[in-house]
Design a protein around this motif. Structure first.
Motif, PDB file in Angstrom:
ATOM      1  N   PHE A  25       0.906 -10.738  -0.841  1.00  0.00           N
ATOM      2  CA  PHE A  25       0.228  -9.737  -0.011  1.00  0.00           C
ATOM      3  C   PHE A  25      -1.220  -9.570  -0.454  1.00  0.00           C
ATOM      4  O   PHE A  25      -2.130  -9.543   0.375  1.00  0.00           O
ATOM      5  N   ARG A  26      -1.440  -9.460  -1.751  1.00  0.00           N
ATOM      6  CA  ARG A  26      -2.807  -9.262  -2.243  1.00  0.00           C
ATOM      7  C   ARG A  26      -3.717 -10.423  -1.850  1.00  0.00           C
ATOM      8  O   ARG A  26      -4.920 -10.237  -1.639  1.00  0.00           O
ATOM      9  N   LEU A  30      -4.342  -6.110   0.661  1.00  0.00           N
ATOM     10  CA  LEU A  30      -3.588  -4.912   0.331  1.00  0.00           C
ATOM     11  C   LEU A  30      -4.606  -3.793   0.156  1.00  0.00           C
ATOM     12  O   LEU A  30      -5.298  -3.707  -0.854  1.00  0.00           O
ATOM     13  N   GLU A  32      -5.611   0.372   0.474  1.00  0.00           N
ATOM     14  CA  GLU A  32      -4.975   1.671   0.326  1.00  0.00           C
ATOM     15  C   GLU A  32      -5.961   2.788   0.606  1.00  0.00           C
ATOM     16  O   GLU A  32      -7.159   2.681   0.327  1.00  0.00           O
ATOM     17  N   ALA A  67      -0.955  -3.633   4.276  1.00  0.00           N
ATOM     18  CA  ALA A  67      -0.577  -4.805   3.484  1.00  0.00           C
ATOM     19  C   ALA A  67      -0.098  -5.897   4.415  1.00  0.00           C
ATOM     20  O   ALA A  67       0.772  -5.665   5.255  1.00  0.00           O
ATOM     21  N   LEU A  83       5.606  -1.712  -2.179  1.00  0.00           N
ATOM     22  CA  LEU A  83       4.756  -1.365  -1.036  1.00  0.00           C
ATOM     23  C   LEU A  83       5.244  -0.102  -0.340  1.00  0.00           C
ATOM     24  O   LEU A  83       4.432   0.737   0.079  1.00  0.00           O
TER      25      LEU A  83
END
Length: 496
Positions: A25-26, A30, A32, A67, A83
């Motif tokens: 995902f990163r 990702l 936030e 994500a 997550l």
């Protein structure tokens, strides 16, 4: 008015061996909190649409997480729980909200749950007061199950494939949430499914047989019969129970009407099942046609599509081009390939250098062997470009260190990471004009047509191997619920 927004997307392919973890995902993104409000730049996707609609009514936006792992293998439970903890933690820590908007894919599989989206919705709902509406946008290729039907939750799916309405789907979802909060609408959902899977190369919404079903769905909406009718021909590279062609219909307070509409649309798909057979061309024939025909022949290497979960490192096309003599054909052939080590070596050698490399199958090691090449380095870059064709216009692609190599008349874009092959930028951004090529291969089943078709004299779909192969009969299903068309010939009770 306070509305929380979030995105958690991954399209699972259970036929690939690798697992999707937090680092996967990163590697895409990702984000936030406030990163959601600025992290999408000018991308025409769901989160920017949520933001635009909510700002238009001066709502307070509560950003959760965004994500995305595009498409890959089954998601690990550890990554999924991490997550979800981030999403739910931000939601509970933000104080009361009036509603929630979620952008989900619909075909995420977790190690112990083949229907991750229903779990996402349930875990968000359980920390909200009863009656809090949740609006969810879905990709048209979602694997939808009865578990999606949950109290105070409505769904709006993409209407187009190729996907040129991601932003518009976000708008539709957000507007319905606002109408729900204003008590002008009372969305209720119904679900229907038929045991049918469709090759994505035959699931274009502008072509038959799906086009007539789409028109009926739009008619239902236009006449006010339903609020939203969403079709899910499903991405078929999922070996999970209850796979099939799904329909979700949202009506205004009338569940019976929604169910009647859902069943009608699902039956239309079943009645046309034999018309969904894909039109495929043998790879060697596609190359032959391209090399002898005027203009540019664009060929879908659908079996190695990274947006379907493939590693994008298959050498099937490269080997076939070399075998056909395309390197000395006097006309150019384009293809892409993922090989981080090869790209690194070419970049280190520098522009103009001659390099000997063995490229491909660093990840899909069970599906083939690397191909030895001698090539000249034409250009090197960081592999970053902005998509410009319809659909995901404005989205920035990060495909890692990239080298463009010349193998005689073959042009190979050698990159370090898989990336969307929807946009003509996969070549144009690296100095290769589509119109200069006799052959241009694209690792995508259908979406590439938006940008490539206007430049092509003809478009073919090659019957290439791989975990995203367009030929459903090539896939080794073992967990799907049988019978399942076209793997099996059968009839449904009450249907012809």
């Amino acid at each position: 008015m306070r509305v929380a927004i979030g995105l958690l997307m991954q399209e699972t392919n259970t036929f690939v061996p690798q697992r999707t973890n937090l680092e996967t995902f990163r590697a895409v993104y990702l984000r936030e909190g406030d990163e959601l409000l600025s992290g999408f730049a000018t991308a025409r996707t769901e989160i920017p649409a949520f933001i635009d609609v909510l700002r238009s009514v001066e709502a307070e936006i509560v950003p959760l997480i965004a994500a995305n792992a595009i498409a890959n293998g089954t998601v690990t439970r550890a990554a999924f729980d991490d997550l979800m903890a981030r999403m739910v933690g931000r939601l509970t820590g933000a104080g009361p909200v009036d509603g929630v908007l979620l952008a989900l894919h619909g075909a995420m599989v977790v190690e112990d749950n083949p229907d991750a989206e229903s779990e996402i919705v349930a875990r968000v709902a359980e920390v909200l007061p009863p009656g809090t509406p949740i609006g969810v946008s879905f990709d048209l290729h979602g694997h939808v199950t009865p578990q999606a039907i949950q109290p105070d939750v409505f769904y709006v799916g993409y209407q187009e494939y190729p996907h040129i309405d991601m932003y518009e789907t976000g708008e539709r979802t957000a507007r319905l949430l606002l109408e729900t909060l204003a008590r002008r609408r009372r969305p209720v959902m119904a679900f229907a499914k038929r045991p049918l899977i469709v090759s994505p190369v035959k699931a274009r919404t502008v072509d038959e047989p799906l086009a007539s079903i789409v028109r009926e769905a739009r008619r239902m909406e236009a006449t006010g019969e339903v609020l939203h009718a969403s079709l899910f021909p499903v991405q078929p590279w999922l070996d999970v129970p209850d796979l099939g062609f799904g329909v979700l219909v949202c009506a205004d307070g009338d569940v019976a009407r929604a169910q009647q509409a859902a069943d009608r649309l699902a039956d239309m798909a079943w009645d046309r099942r034999d018309q969904f057979e894909p039109d495929l061309t043998a790879l060697t024939e596609a190359i032959r046609i391209g090399l002898i025909s005027a203009g540019t022949t664009v060929v879908a290497d659908a079996g190695d599509a990274p947006t379907g979960g493939s590693a994008a490192d298959s050498t099937a096309v490269l080997a076939a081009l070399l075998a056909a003599g395309a390197d000395s054909a006097g006309r150019l052939s384009y293809l892409t390939l993922r090989d981080a080590a090869g790209a690194s070596r070419a970049i280190a050698a520098g522009v103009g250098a001659e390099v000997n490399l063995a490229v491909g199958h660093a990840h899909s090691v069970a599906d083939g062997k690397p191909v030895a090449i001698r090539a000249r380095v034409l250009s090197v870059s960081d592999g970053r470009y902005q998509m410009r064709d319809a659909g995901a216009r404005g989205m920035v692609m990060e495909q890692g260190p990239t080298a463009v190599l010349a193998i005689g008349d073959i042009r190979l874009v050698l990159r370090s990471r898989p990336a969307y092959e929807w946009d003509t930028g996969i070549y144009e951004a690296f100095g290769l004009s589509i119109r200069d090529a006799a052959l241009a291969f694209v690792k995508s089943p259908s979406h590439f047509r938006v940008g490539f078709e206007p430049l092509a004299a003809r478009v073919l779909t090659a019957d290439t191997p791989g975990p995203t192969c367009p030929n459903m009969r090539r896939l080794n299903f073992s967990r799907v619920t049988r019978p399942l068309y076209p793997l099996d010939e059968f009839t449904l009770k009450g249907r012809p």
